[in-house]
Design a protein around this motif. Structure first.
Motif, PDB file in Angstrom:
ATOM      1  N   LEU A 136       0.824  -1.207   0.000  1.00 47.99           N
ATOM      2  CA  LEU A 136       0.000   0.000   0.000  1.00 47.99           C
ATOM      3  C   LEU A 136       0.860   1.260   0.000  1.00 47.99           C
ATOM      4  O   LEU A 136       0.564   2.232  -0.703  1.00 47.99           O
ATOM      5  N   ALA A 137       1.950   1.250   0.795  1.00 52.39           N
ATOM      6  CA  ALA A 137       2.817   2.424   0.857  1.00 52.39           C
ATOM      7  C   ALA A 137       3.504   2.657  -0.474  1.00 52.39           C
ATOM      8  O   ALA A 137       3.594   3.801  -0.954  1.00 52.39           O
ATOM      9  N   GLY A 138       3.993   1.580  -1.100  1.00 52.47           N
ATOM     10  CA  GLY A 138       4.677   1.732  -2.381  1.00 52.47           C
ATOM     11  C   GLY A 138       3.757   2.273  -3.461  1.00 52.47           C
ATOM     12  O   GLY A 138       4.119   3.199  -4.209  1.00 52.47           O
ATOM     13  N   LEU A 139       2.549   1.728  -3.557  1.00 52.79           N
ATOM     14  CA  LEU A 139       1.604   2.211  -4.558  1.00 52.79           C
ATOM     15  C   LEU A 139       1.142   3.629  -4.250  1.00 52.79           C
ATOM     16  O   LEU A 139       0.970   4.454  -5.159  1.00 52.79           O
ATOM     17  N   ALA A 140       0.925   3.916  -2.954  1.00 54.91           N
ATOM     18  CA  ALA A 140       0.500   5.268  -2.578  1.00 54.91           C
ATOM     19  C   ALA A 140       1.567   6.297  -2.918  1.00 54.91           C
ATOM     20  O   ALA A 140       1.261   7.379  -3.441  1.00 54.91           O
ATOM     21  N   LEU A 141       2.826   5.970  -2.644  1.00 54.14           N
ATOM     22  CA  LEU A 141       3.911   6.903  -2.965  1.00 54.14           C
ATOM     23  C   LEU A 141       4.048   7.084  -4.473  1.00 54.14           C
ATOM     24  O   LEU A 141       4.286   8.199  -4.952  1.00 54.14           O
ATOM     25  N   SER A 142       3.901   5.999  -5.213  1.00 59.04           N
ATOM     26  CA  SER A 142       3.986   6.099  -6.673  1.00 59.04           C
ATOM     27  C   SER A 142       2.895   7.014  -7.217  1.00 59.04           C
ATOM     28  O   SER A 142       3.151   7.888  -8.058  1.00 59.04           O
ATOM     29  N   LEU A 143       1.659   6.815  -6.727  1.00 53.25           N
ATOM     30  CA  LEU A 143       0.561   7.661  -7.182  1.00 53.25           C
ATOM     31  C   LEU A 143       0.752   9.108  -6.754  1.00 53.25           C
ATOM     32  O   LEU A 143       0.371  10.034  -7.477  1.00 53.25           O
ATOM     33  N   THR A 144       1.357   9.310  -5.585  1.00 54.34           N
ATOM     34  CA  THR A 144       1.583  10.672  -5.096  1.00 54.34           C
ATOM     35  C   THR A 144       2.577  11.414  -5.978  1.00 54.34           C
ATOM     36  O   THR A 144       2.339  12.547  -6.402  1.00 54.34           O
ATOM     37  N   PHE A 145       3.712  10.770  -6.265  1.00 54.09           N
ATOM     38  CA  PHE A 145       4.740  11.442  -7.075  1.00 54.09           C
ATOM     39  C   PHE A 145       4.285  11.629  -8.520  1.00 54.09           C
ATOM     40  O   PHE A 145       4.557  12.642  -9.137  1.00 54.09           O
ATOM     41  N   LEU A 146       3.568  10.649  -9.064  1.00 55.69           N
ATOM     42  CA  LEU A 146       3.105  10.755 -10.442  1.00 55.69           C
ATOM     43  C   LEU A 146       1.929  11.713 -10.580  1.00 55.69           C
ATOM     44  O   LEU A 146       1.792  12.397 -11.589  1.00 55.69           O
ATOM     45  N   GLY A 147       1.069  11.756  -9.549  1.00 51.24           N
ATOM     46  CA  GLY A 147      -0.143  12.557  -9.655  1.00 51.24           C
ATOM     47  C   GLY A 147       0.023  14.008  -9.262  1.00 51.24           C
ATOM     48  O   GLY A 147      -0.808  14.843  -9.612  1.00 51.24           O
ATOM     49  N   SER A 148       1.081  14.333  -8.526  1.00 45.81           N
ATOM     50  CA  SER A 148       1.230  15.712  -8.068  1.00 45.81           C
ATOM     51  C   SER A 148       1.828  16.627  -9.126  1.00 45.81           C
ATOM     52  O   SER A 148       1.796  17.848  -8.990  1.00 45.81           O
ATOM     53  N   ALA A 149       2.368  16.059 -10.200  1.00 49.14           N
ATOM     54  CA  ALA A 149       3.033  16.884 -11.215  1.00 49.14           C
ATOM     55  C   ALA A 149       2.100  17.880 -11.890  1.00 49.14           C
ATOM     56  O   ALA A 149       2.449  19.044 -12.055  1.00 49.14           O
ATOM     57  N   ALA A 193      -2.144  -1.408   8.162  1.00 53.39           N
ATOM     58  CA  ALA A 193      -1.513  -1.295   6.845  1.00 53.39           C
ATOM     59  C   ALA A 193      -2.040  -0.076   6.090  1.00 53.39           C
ATOM     60  O   ALA A 193      -1.266   0.639   5.424  1.00 53.39           O
ATOM     61  N   THR A 194      -3.338   0.176   6.181  1.00 50.73           N
ATOM     62  CA  THR A 194      -3.934   1.312   5.476  1.00 50.73           C
ATOM     63  C   THR A 194      -3.442   2.638   6.045  1.00 50.73           C
ATOM     64  O   THR A 194      -3.059   3.549   5.300  1.00 50.73           O
ATOM     65  N   LEU A 195      -3.454   2.755   7.364  1.00 50.88           N
ATOM     66  CA  LEU A 195      -3.012   4.001   8.000  1.00 50.88           C
ATOM     67  C   LEU A 195      -1.553   4.298   7.688  1.00 50.88           C
ATOM     68  O   LEU A 195      -1.203   5.431   7.329  1.00 50.88           O
ATOM     69  N   LEU A 196      -0.703   3.289   7.823  1.00 51.75           N
ATOM     70  CA  LEU A 196       0.720   3.515   7.596  1.00 51.75           C
ATOM     71  C   LEU A 196       1.021   3.700   6.121  1.00 51.75           C
ATOM     72  O   LEU A 196       1.810   4.574   5.734  1.00 51.75           O
ATOM     73  N   GLY A 197       0.373   2.887   5.284  1.00 51.11           N
ATOM     74  CA  GLY A 197       0.632   2.981   3.853  1.00 51.11           C
ATOM     75  C   GLY A 197       0.164   4.288   3.252  1.00 51.11           C
ATOM     76  O   GLY A 197       0.906   4.967   2.532  1.00 51.11           O
ATOM     77  N   TYR A 198      -1.084   4.675   3.555  1.00 54.20           N
ATOM     78  CA  TYR A 198      -1.612   5.919   2.994  1.00 54.20           C
ATOM     79  C   TYR A 198      -1.031   7.144   3.702  1.00 54.20           C
ATOM     80  O   TYR A 198      -0.950   8.223   3.106  1.00 54.20           O
ATOM     81  N   GLY A 199      -0.646   6.971   4.971  1.00 53.26           N
ATOM     82  CA  GLY A 199       0.001   8.072   5.670  1.00 53.26           C
ATOM     83  C   GLY A 199       1.328   8.449   5.023  1.00 53.26           C
ATOM     84  O   GLY A 199       1.750   9.614   5.074  1.00 53.26           O
TER      85      GLY A 199
END
Length: 276
Positions: free
Chosen positions: A28-41, A115-121
């Protein structure tokens, strides 16, 4: 209550030994970070708040991933222990069957919530490190997304328990769990879209559309998170659906809660009548 907490602690310990917590959190953390970096541009170009983009992305991810994780950790909760013979040993202690089921539910939900709290956090932490300014409305939307994600996971854990209480073999439970995931996450919405296209507004009214959407916890989750605020609703393209359905956030939350409580109650009933 003590027996419930003991069983819940046992499930959490087994989850740690099976590396479910670590694997799920990292995923969850890996996918969340990927979406964050790709989506914030593109946020600076289109004038959308960075966290709103992350909420839309994570909500879409949650609909596909979290129900699958919930079903995978719950589909053999009863039938698996019966096949291994550990359920008979567990019930030899002074503990009721409903306490076993509720304890398992609390344990599995705790794993998923952690997992959700830590991953999405991690996604919000990445935005903060990037210097993004997050206002109060975005914080509220993010908190609502996390809470509703855990509630969605609870619904599919309960459905997994119901499957596990009704079948006789782990393989059958696994197959049905995958089928349930396919129906609720993919097939149901495709069939509903096809119905709306064919109907052309003749028979499917707004009230019927609302009822059909509430029959799927994933749709209730999608509407709750992607129509919660004007900015998110416009960016996600869900404004038209929200206006047609006319469902309030409280109704959507109550629907997701019902999707957790009703299957859990049916699973407890089926488990209580099942021979070991």
């Amino acid at each position: 209550m003590r027996n419930v907490l003991i069983v819940a602690g046992k499930e959490i310990q087994e989850g740690l030994r099976n590396r479910w917590v670590l694997a799920t959190t990292l995923l969850l953390a890996g996918l969340a970070l990927s979406l964050t970096f790709l989506g914030s541009a593109p946020t600076g170009t289109v004038g959308v708040r960075a966290l709103d983009v992350v909420i839309v992305s994570l909500s879409s991810l949650t609909i596909f991933l979290l129900p699958l994780i919930a079903l995978l950790i719950s589909h053999d909760a009863i039938v698996g222990e019966m096949e291994r013979g550990t359920m008979l040993l567990l019930l030899s202690y002074p503990v009721a069957r409903w306490q076993v089921l509720l304890g398992k539910f609390v344990g599995h939900l705790s794993i998923l919530a952690f997992a959700t709290l830590l991953g999405y956090g991690a996604a919000v932490g990445a935005l903060a490190l990037m210097g993004e300014v997050i206002d109060a409305e975005s914080w509220r939307a993010f908190a609502s997304m996390v809470v509703s994600s855990i509630l969605l996971g609870a619904a599919f854990i309960a459905v997994g328990y119901l499957v596990s209480a009704l079948v006789r073999e782990r393989g059958t439970a696994a197959g049905i769990a995958i089928g349930v995931w396919l129906v609720f996450v993919l097939i149901y919405d495709m069939a509903l879209l096809g119905l709306l296209v064919i109907d052309q507004g003749r028979l499917v009214s707004g009230g019927l559309l609302s009822a059909l959407l509430l029959l799927n916890p994933a749709d209730a989750y999608r509407l709750f998170n992607l129509t919660g605020s004007a900015g998110i609703s416009a960016f996600s393209g869900m404004a038209g659906v929200a206006q047609s359905a006319g469902l309030s956030p409280s109704v959507l939350l109550a629907t997701m809660a019902a999707w957790a409580l009703v299957p859990l109650g049916l699973a407890a009933l089926a488990f209580s009548r099942r021979e070991l």
